[in-house]
Design a protein around this motif. Structure first.
Motif, mmCIF file in Angstrom:
data_model
loop_
_atom_site.group_PDB
_atom_site.id
_atom_site.type_symbol
_atom_site.label_atom_id
_atom_site.label_comp_id
_atom_site.label_asym_id
_atom_site.label_seq_id
_atom_site.Cartn_x
_atom_site.Cartn_y
_atom_site.Cartn_z
ATOM 1 N N TYR A 136 32.518 37.011 37.893
ATOM 2 C CA TYR A 136 33.635 37.959 37.811
ATOM 3 C C TYR A 136 33.248 39.120 38.712
ATOM 4 C CZ TYR A 136 35.561 35.868 33.507
ATOM 5 O OH TYR A 136 36.130 35.041 32.595
ATOM 6 N N PHE A 141 36.820 46.825 37.958
ATOM 7 C CA PHE A 141 37.282 45.706 37.112
ATOM 8 C C PHE A 141 36.215 45.474 36.031
ATOM 9 C CE2 PHE A 141 37.387 40.904 36.640
ATOM 10 C CZ PHE A 141 38.523 40.890 35.837
ATOM 11 N N THR A 142 36.680 45.160 34.815
ATOM 12 C CA THR A 142 35.743 45.061 33.685
ATOM 13 C C THR A 142 35.039 43.705 33.558
ATOM 14 O OG1 THR A 142 37.637 44.438 32.330
ATOM 15 C CG2 THR A 142 36.933 46.745 32.211
ATOM 16 N N ALA A 214 40.863 36.342 32.057
ATOM 17 C CA ALA A 214 41.457 37.381 32.916
ATOM 18 C C ALA A 214 42.814 36.975 33.470
ATOM 19 C CB ALA A 214 40.528 37.824 34.053
ATOM 20 N N GLU A 215 43.233 35.721 33.214
ATOM 21 C CA GLU A 215 44.551 35.253 33.659
ATOM 22 C C GLU A 215 44.945 34.054 32.794
ATOM 23 O OE1 GLU A 215 44.015 34.012 37.717
ATOM 24 O OE2 GLU A 215 42.751 32.324 37.166
ATOM 25 N N PRO A 216 46.238 33.770 32.695
ATOM 26 C CA PRO A 216 46.645 32.618 31.880
ATOM 27 C C PRO A 216 46.202 31.304 32.528
ATOM 28 C CG PRO A 216 48.534 34.038 32.423
ATOM 29 C CD PRO A 216 47.385 34.487 33.257
ATOM 30 N N ASP A 235 37.767 29.784 26.743
ATOM 31 C CA ASP A 235 38.656 30.874 27.132
ATOM 32 C C ASP A 235 38.102 32.204 26.597
ATOM 33 O OD1 ASP A 235 40.866 32.168 28.105
ATOM 34 O OD2 ASP A 235 42.350 31.031 26.942
ATOM 35 N N ILE A 236 38.336 33.255 27.328
ATOM 36 C CA ILE A 236 37.984 34.608 26.843
ATOM 37 C C ILE A 236 39.119 35.539 27.238
ATOM 38 C CG2 ILE A 236 36.622 35.208 28.926
ATOM 39 C CD1 ILE A 236 34.747 36.774 26.951
ATOM 40 N N TYR A 237 39.484 36.440 26.325
ATOM 41 C CA TYR A 237 40.626 37.323 26.569
ATOM 42 C C TYR A 237 40.187 38.780 26.451
ATOM 43 C CZ TYR A 237 44.899 39.920 25.470
ATOM 44 O OH TYR A 237 45.908 40.851 25.461
ATOM 45 N N GLY A 238 40.854 39.606 27.195
ATOM 46 C CA GLY A 238 40.624 41.041 27.039
ATOM 47 C C GLY A 238 41.444 41.816 28.032
ATOM 48 N N LEU A 239 41.488 43.121 27.834
ATOM 49 C CA LEU A 239 42.150 43.986 28.802
ATOM 50 C C LEU A 239 41.401 45.299 28.856
ATOM 51 C CD1 LEU A 239 45.581 45.178 27.380
ATOM 52 C CD2 LEU A 239 44.021 43.789 26.102
ATOM 53 N N SER A 240 41.370 45.910 30.041
ATOM 54 C CA SER A 240 40.539 47.091 30.231
ATOM 55 C C SER A 240 40.846 48.176 29.216
ATOM 56 C CB SER A 240 40.688 47.673 31.623
ATOM 57 O OG SER A 240 41.607 46.996 32.397
ATOM 58 N N PRO A 245 36.765 42.235 28.830
ATOM 59 C CA PRO A 245 36.632 40.890 28.273
ATOM 60 C C PRO A 245 35.912 40.938 26.932
ATOM 61 C CG PRO A 245 35.065 41.232 30.074
ATOM 62 C CD PRO A 245 36.003 42.400 30.086
ATOM 63 N N ASP A 304 51.412 41.156 26.625
ATOM 64 C CA ASP A 304 51.059 39.736 26.607
ATOM 65 C C ASP A 304 51.826 39.040 25.489
ATOM 66 O OD1 ASP A 304 49.195 39.678 28.707
ATOM 67 O OD2 ASP A 304 47.691 40.597 27.421
ATOM 68 N N ARG A 328 52.213 37.534 30.731
ATOM 69 C CA ARG A 328 52.664 38.879 30.398
ATOM 70 C C ARG A 328 54.179 38.893 30.494
ATOM 71 N NH1 ARG A 328 49.211 42.722 30.701
ATOM 72 N NH2 ARG A 328 50.705 44.242 31.409
ATOM 73 N N LYS A 425 41.742 37.135 40.043
ATOM 74 C CA LYS A 425 42.981 36.662 39.423
ATOM 75 C C LYS A 425 43.860 36.036 40.498
ATOM 76 C CE LYS A 425 42.939 40.534 36.178
ATOM 77 N NZ LYS A 425 43.355 40.568 34.790
#
Ligand code: DLL
Length: 436
Positions: A136, A141-142, A214-216, A235-240, A245, A304, A328, A425
Motif C-alpha cells: 500500500y 494515504f493511510t 481500500a476499494e470494492p 478483505d480489510i476495510y477502513g477510511l482515513s 485500514p 459506503d 460508495r 485504488k
C-alpha cells in the motif's frame, strides 16, 4: 488450523459485555467532545441534545450526523479534540474533489490503530514468523502506515515496499521471503499477472495470504487473485476519517468483515431519511469513533453502502460483521434511471470467466440519453481468435449485463494489457455526461 485471535477477550466478548463497554466509552467521549470541540457543541445544541442524554449505545440515534463537509469546513484541525502538540501523526484523504480531509493521531490513537491491524493480520494467519510485504502507498494515504504498525505490533518482519516498480516488488517477494502481501486488490491482480509474465511460479514465492482493501472487490476477483498468487485473500476495510485500514477485517470464514466495535460503533441508515435501519438491511454505513483522542467522530456518514450482521461466525469472533461494501453512494452510477455499481459489472464478468478481469465503464450522453460502454480486456488466447468469436463473446457479455443489471450496454473487447493498471485504488468509471 485453530483460529488465532490477537485480543481474544475483546474479539470473542459476549454481546452484553460489548454493549456495556461501548456505552461506557460512548457517554464519556460525548461529554469530552461537547466540552472540547466547538463544532460538536454547536451541532448538539442545535439538535437539543445534552451530553447527559447519551447514557448508552441505545441513545446514539439522538446525536446529529457528521459528514466530510464538516471536516472540510473546519479544515485543517478544527475538529481535533486535542491540542496539536499532542498530535504525533497527520494523514489526509486523497480528496479528488474539494479540500483534502486532514486526520490526526495522538500516541494513544496510533496504539489503537496498531491493535486494529494486528487483529486483521492475526485473523489472516499472521504472527511473528511472518514477513509482511506492505505494497500500500506510504505517505498521507493511510494504507501503508496502517498495516505497517500492526505488523510491528505482532512482531512480524515488515517489508515496507510501498507502491510501484512491480517487477522489483516480485524480486523482493522472492528473495526476502514475503509471506503476507498487503495492497489493493487491483494491485494484487497486477502483481499476479507480472509474476506470470516473469515466468515465476507460485511455488517459487512464499506468499500464503493477502490482506486487500481500500476499494470494492468481488468474490470473483477474490478467486482470481487467490489462484494467480497461490494464497488466501482476505478483505480489510477502513477510511482515513475513522482511523484508516483496520476498521473491519476478514477472518477464516471469508464471508464479511468483523468490525472493531470496541472502538468504532457502526450503524446502517437510510441515506435519504437518516433513519436507522434494522440489522440485515442495506444502507449507508455510519461510524462513531469512541476511543480516539485527536479526532473522535460522532456518527460519521461514510457514504459506503453495506449490510451489518450479528449471525454467529464459525471463527468464534462475536464482533459484528460488515458485508463487502458494494461501493460508495458517490460511485453509484444512475444510467437511464437504473442504479449501477461498477462491482456489479465485475461480478458478471468474473462469473462468466470469458475474459481477463480488467474492465472500465464509460458513460456518455448522446441525444439526451445515457449510453454505457463497457470495455473489457481479452485474455491472451482470445486475442488470436477469429473476429467472429470475439463478436460472439461481446454479445454473451452484453446479454448477461442486461439480464443482471437491467440495462443495455455496448460491450467492446479490447487488446490484452491495453487498460491502465492501478498501483493504488483503481478507476473503473469514466463519466463523460454533460447535461444541457
Ligand atoms: O482506503 C483506508 C484503507 C487502506 C482501507 C488500506 C483498507 C486498506 P480512504 O482513502 O479514506 O481510506 O478511503 C476510504 O475506501 O469509504 C470505501 O469507500 C473504500 N474502501 C476501503 N476499504 C474497502 C473495502 C482507505 N475493503 C474508502 N471494500 C471507504 C470496499 C473499501 N471499499
Amino acid at each position: 488450523m485453530a483460529e488465532k485471535y490477537w485480543n481474544p477477550q475483546i474479539e470473542t466478548a459476549p454481546l452484553h459485555e460489548m454493549k456495556a463497554l461501548q456505552s461506557y466509552r460512548l457517554s464519556a467521549k460525548i461529554r469530552e467532545v461537547y466540552e472540547k470541540v466547538p463544532h460538536y457543541r454547536k451541532k448538539m445544541d442545535e439538535a437539543g441534545v445534552k451530553p447527559e442524554d447519551i447514557r448508552s449505545v441505545e441513545d446514539l440515534h439522538l446525536l446529529p450526523f457528521t459528514s466530510k463537509q464538516d471536516l472540510r469546513d473546519t479544515y485543517p484541525y478544527g475538529m481535533f479534540a486535542r491540542p496539536v502538540e499532542e498530535v504525533v501523526r497527520i494523514h489526509a484523504s486523497s480528496g479528488t474533489t474539494g479540500k483534502q480531509t486532514v486526520v490526526g493521531y495522538t500516541d494513544h490513537d496510533i496504539g489503537i490503530w496498531s491493535e486494529c491491524t494486528a487483529r486483521a493480520l492475526t485473523a489472516a494467519g499472521g504472527d511473528k514468523n511472518d514477513f509482511v510485504h506492505v505494497s500500500y502507498g506510504y505517505g498521507l494515504f493511510t494504507g501503508g502506515f496502517g498495516l505497517h504498525c500492526g505488523a510491528e505490533l505482532i512482531k512480524a518482519t515488515v517489508i515496507p515496499v510501498s507502491v510501484g516498480n512491480t517487477k522489483r516488488q516480485i524480486q523482493i517477494m522472492k528473495d526476502f521471503g514475503s509471506t503476507i502481501l498487503c495492497c489493493t486488490p487491483s494491485y494484487a491482480l497486477y502483481l499476479g499477472e507480472t509474476l506470470e509474465e516473469m515466468g515465476i511460479s507460485t511455488d517459487e514465492i512464499h506468499l500464503k495470504a493477502g490482506i486487500f482493501g481500500a476499494e470494492p472487490w468481488t468474490e470473483g476477483m477474490r478467486r482470481t487473485i487467490e489462484k494467480k498468487l497461490g494464497i488466501r485473500a482476505f478483505d480489510i476495510y477502513g477510511l482515513s476519517e475513522v482511523i484508516g485500514p483496520g476498521v473491519a477485517f476478514e477472518c477464516s470464514e471469508q464471508t464479511g468483515m468483523h468490525i472493531n466495535e470496541d472502538h468504532f460503533i457502526p450503524e446502517i441508515i437510510d441515506p435519504d431519511t437518516g433513519e436507522v435501519l434494522p440489522e440485515g438491511e442495506q444502507g449507508e454505513l455510519v461510524f462513531t469513533a469512541i476511543t480516539k483522542e485527536a479526532l473522535p467522530l460522532m456518527r460519521y456518514r461514510t457514504k459506503d453502502i453495506a449490510v451489518l450482521s450479528r449471525k454467529k461466525c464459525s471463527c468464534g469472533r462475536t464482533l459484528i460483521k460488515l458485508s463487502k461494501p458494494q461501493g460508495r453512494s458517490d460511485d453509484m452510477l444512475i444510467i437511464r434511471g437504473v442504479n449501477v455499481f461498477p462491482s456489479q459489472v465485475e461480478s458478471v464478468l468474473l462469473d462468466l470467466g470469458l475474459t481477463a478481469p480488467h474492465y472500465v465503464l464509460i458513460v456518455d450522453r448522446v441525444d439526451n440519453k445515457d449510453r454505457l460502454e463497457i470495455k473489457v480486456e481479452m485474455s491472451g488466447e482470445m486475442f488470436s481468435d477469429a473476429v467472429r468469436h470475439i463478436e460472439e463473446t461481446e454479445a454473451v457479455i452484453q446479454r448477461a449485463v442486461e439480464s443482471t443489471l437491467g440495462i443495455s450496454a455496448k460491450v467492446t473487447l479490447v487488446e490484452p494489457k491495453s487498460l491502465e493498471r492501478a498501483e493504488g485504488k483503481s478507476k473503473r468509471v469514466i463519466d463523460n455526461r454533460v447535461y444541457d
